[in-house]
Design a protein around this motif. Structure first.
Motif, PDB file in Angstrom:
ATOM      1  N   UNK A   2     -50.246  -4.899   8.412  1.00  0.00           N
ATOM      2  CA  UNK A   2     -50.327  -5.824   7.289  1.00  0.00           C
ATOM      3  C   UNK A   2     -48.945  -6.351   6.921  1.00  0.00           C
ATOM      4  N   UNK A   3     -48.932  -7.488   6.219  1.00  0.00           N
ATOM      5  CA  UNK A   3     -47.678  -8.156   5.871  1.00  0.00           C
ATOM      6  C   UNK A   3     -46.866  -7.313   4.895  1.00  0.00           C
ATOM      7  N   UNK A   4     -45.533  -7.375   4.987  1.00  0.00           N
ATOM      8  CA  UNK A   4     -44.684  -6.610   4.063  1.00  0.00           C
ATOM      9  C   UNK A   4     -44.958  -6.974   2.605  1.00  0.00           C
ATOM     10  N   UNK A   5     -44.773  -5.991   1.746  1.00  0.00           N
ATOM     11  CA  UNK A   5     -44.908  -6.201   0.309  1.00  0.00           C
ATOM     12  C   UNK A   5     -43.588  -6.673  -0.283  1.00  0.00           C
ATOM     13  N   UNK A   6     -43.683  -7.562  -1.260  1.00  0.00           N
ATOM     14  CA  UNK A   6     -42.531  -7.906  -2.089  1.00  0.00           C
ATOM     15  C   UNK A   6     -42.596  -7.002  -3.322  1.00  0.00           C
ATOM     16  N   UNK A   7     -41.582  -6.149  -3.461  1.00  0.00           N
ATOM     17  CA  UNK A   7     -41.627  -5.084  -4.462  1.00  0.00           C
ATOM     18  C   UNK A   7     -40.597  -5.339  -5.550  1.00  0.00           C
ATOM     19  N   UNK A  27     -40.072   1.018   6.284  1.00  0.00           N
ATOM     20  CA  UNK A  27     -41.358   0.317   6.376  1.00  0.00           C
ATOM     21  C   UNK A  27     -41.214  -1.187   6.560  1.00  0.00           C
ATOM     22  N   UNK A  28     -40.042  -1.740   6.221  1.00  0.00           N
ATOM     23  CA  UNK A  28     -39.847  -3.175   6.321  1.00  0.00           C
ATOM     24  C   UNK A  28     -40.341  -3.960   5.130  1.00  0.00           C
ATOM     25  N   UNK A  64     -43.894 -11.903 -12.864  1.00  0.00           N
ATOM     26  CA  UNK A  64     -43.487 -12.628 -11.660  1.00  0.00           C
ATOM     27  C   UNK A  64     -44.603 -12.608 -10.616  1.00  0.00           C
ATOM     28  N   UNK A  65     -45.230 -13.761 -10.398  1.00  0.00           N
ATOM     29  CA  UNK A  65     -46.345 -13.850  -9.453  1.00  0.00           C
ATOM     30  C   UNK A  65     -45.918 -13.702  -7.995  1.00  0.00           C
ATOM     31  N   UNK A  66     -44.613 -13.742  -7.721  1.00  0.00           N
ATOM     32  CA  UNK A  66     -44.162 -13.598  -6.331  1.00  0.00           C
ATOM     33  C   UNK A  66     -44.148 -12.143  -5.879  1.00  0.00           C
ATOM     34  N   UNK A  67     -44.352 -11.213  -6.812  1.00  0.00           N
ATOM     35  CA  UNK A  67     -44.277  -9.788  -6.492  1.00  0.00           C
ATOM     36  C   UNK A  67     -45.663  -9.230  -6.186  1.00  0.00           C
ATOM     37  N   UNK A  68     -45.749  -8.441  -5.124  1.00  0.00           N
ATOM     38  CA  UNK A  68     -47.015  -7.827  -4.724  1.00  0.00           C
ATOM     39  C   UNK A  68     -47.227  -6.460  -5.357  1.00  0.00           C
ATOM     40  N   UNK A 297     -48.962  -0.248   1.199  1.00  0.00           N
ATOM     41  CA  UNK A 297     -48.998  -1.604   1.748  1.00  0.00           C
ATOM     42  C   UNK A 297     -50.412  -1.943   2.217  1.00  0.00           C
ATOM     43  N   UNK A 298     -51.018  -1.038   2.972  1.00  0.00           N
ATOM     44  CA  UNK A 298     -52.379  -1.290   3.452  1.00  0.00           C
ATOM     45  C   UNK A 298     -53.364  -1.384   2.292  1.00  0.00           C
ATOM     46  N   UNK A 299     -53.163  -0.552   1.264  1.00  0.00           N
ATOM     47  CA  UNK A 299     -54.073  -0.560   0.121  1.00  0.00           C
ATOM     48  C   UNK A 299     -53.980  -1.875  -0.646  1.00  0.00           C
ATOM     49  N   UNK A 300     -52.758  -2.336  -0.896  1.00  0.00           N
ATOM     50  CA  UNK A 300     -52.579  -3.593  -1.632  1.00  0.00           C
ATOM     51  C   UNK A 300     -53.112  -4.763  -0.820  1.00  0.00           C
ATOM     52  N   UNK A 301     -52.745  -4.832   0.448  1.00  0.00           N
ATOM     53  CA  UNK A 301     -53.186  -5.950   1.286  1.00  0.00           C
ATOM     54  C   UNK A 301     -54.695  -5.925   1.509  1.00  0.00           C
ATOM     55  N   UNK A 302     -55.273  -4.724   1.522  1.00  0.00           N
ATOM     56  CA  UNK A 302     -56.710  -4.613   1.749  1.00  0.00           C
ATOM     57  C   UNK A 302     -57.548  -4.660   0.487  1.00  0.00           C
ATOM     58  N   UNK A 303     -56.891  -4.805  -0.677  1.00  0.00           N
ATOM     59  CA  UNK A 303     -57.628  -4.868  -1.934  1.00  0.00           C
ATOM     60  C   UNK A 303     -58.317  -3.566  -2.300  1.00  0.00           C
ATOM     61  N   UNK A 304     -57.723  -2.442  -1.904  1.00  0.00           N
ATOM     62  CA  UNK A 304     -58.350  -1.142  -2.162  1.00  0.00           C
ATOM     63  C   UNK A 304     -58.429  -0.855  -3.660  1.00  0.00           C
ATOM     64  N   UNK A 305     -59.570  -0.325  -4.076  1.00  0.00           N
ATOM     65  CA  UNK A 305     -59.761   0.100  -5.462  1.00  0.00           C
ATOM     66  C   UNK A 305     -60.397   1.487  -5.469  1.00  0.00           C
TER      67      UNK A 305
END
Length: 338
Positions: A2-7, A27-28, A64-68, A297-305
């Motif tokens: 999955x794509x890197x997170x902006x933290x 992790x990148x 800040x909407x640019x942050x994941x 990263x996988x949880x955020x990108x995958x919309x895990x709840x």
């Protein structure tokens, strides 16, 4: 992958260096922004640790909407308040343990999660390390037989008197900083074998600077029918983050279950018809914080709840409150309005 997170970091804290700054180097993921009470401190932190920039306030960072992902490494008493503010702004959150100052405050945060666009995870990074996975696997498969006894320590030398971990109003105390790991680890172990964890008794030595704050706690618990001894202290002469599980057919020990990367041994003793066998296994020295960030990263990108971790976090908080009640201390005050 999955794509890197902006933290974004909420707080230019020491723990953020381990949880995000160093881990993201492996992790990148992207060190995007820092906010601190003092913007100049944030600028210095960003320059030193390679963040793209700063935000002038906590409010600006969570908006800040640019942050994941927002990482909250503030003092304990601010965790719940800023988790909710970040969730209300649509962010996902990795919040340092403990999730909240007390159980009632935890439940207020959990209620906000139900309608939030993002999600929140508590930073019990130890549980992501292969050493802990292997311990759980050994116990679940019955290699040491039925659990008969557990011993867990979370001890460290004293922080300075000015450290917020000694501040009652900021939800300080050894149970909040260290004991939460011990309780969460016991619950993880109990879940693996289908056994509840219950408090039996607790004795507290108060901090010399504030009798409301716990310096050392000695507690007895039960994991199913197995007795548990827990010792946690922020005034110990030595560091000891050991977990030992005794079974009917042997035992397994992690010398440092919270940071297995610093001692990745699993020390196993089993008894069979052929006699006693002692062995050491190695789980590797990649940081538990790296494993945690990869999972997030996988949880955020995958919309895990997922609610499994949240349920264990709630039981951890309930046990912390119970320890304080049994030890004659007040629960930590929360800041989040009901």
């Amino acid at each position: 992958m999955s794509a890197p997170l902006r933290i974004g970091l909420l707080g230019a804290s020491r723990i953020a260096e381990l949880a995000i700054t160093e881990a993201s180097g492996e992790t990148g993921d992207i060190r995007a922004a820092v906010a601190a009470r003092d913007p100049e401190r944030a600028r210095a932190y960003a320059r030193e640790h390679g963040y793209e920039g700063i935000r002038e306030s906590y409010e600006a960072l969570v908006a800040d909407d640019s942050l994941d992902l927002i990482y909250i490494g503030l003092p304990n008493g601010l965790h719940a308040e800023w988790t909710v503010r970040a969730l209300d702004a649509g962010r996902s959150v990795l919040v340092e343990k403990p999730f909240a100052a007390n159980l009632a405050e935890f439940d207020r945060v959990a209620a906000r999660l139900e309608s939030a666009r993002g999600w929140a995870w508590e930073a019990f990074h130890y549980a992501d390390h292969p050493a802990v996975h292997r311990l759980i696997d050994l116990v679940r498969r019955g290699e040491i037989g039925e659990i008969r006894e557990v011993d867990v320590h979370m001890d460290m030398p004293s922080p300075s008197a000015s450290d917020p971990r000694w501040n009652f109003d900021l939800a300080g105390g050894t149970m909040m900083d260290l004991g939460c790991y011990a309780l969460n680890g016991l619950l993880l172990l109990g879940d693996a074998v289908g056994a509840p964890v219950e408090l039996v008794s607790a004795e507290v030595d108060p901090y010399e600077g504030d009798a409301r704050v716990d310096a050392t706690v000695r507690a007895r618990l039960a994991l199913g029918s197995a007795p548990v001894t827990m010792h946690t202290s922020m005034v110990s002469p030595d560091w000891n983050f050991g977990l030992r599980v005794f079974g009917s057919l042997g035992e397994v020990r992690l010398p440092n279950f919270v940071k297995p990367q610093e001692d990745d041994r699993l020390i196993v003793r089993t008894t069979t018809g052929a006699g006693v066998e002692d062995r050491e296994e190695r789980a590797g020295t990649v940081s538990s914080y790296v494993y945690q960030l990869r999972r997030l990263r996988d949880a955020v990108r995958g919309g895990e709840r997922s609610t499994e971790g949240r349920a264990r976090s709630r039981r951890t908080m309930a046990l912390i409150d119970a320890v304080y009640a049994a030890g004659g201390l007040p629960v930590r005050p929360g800041r989040l309005a009901g």
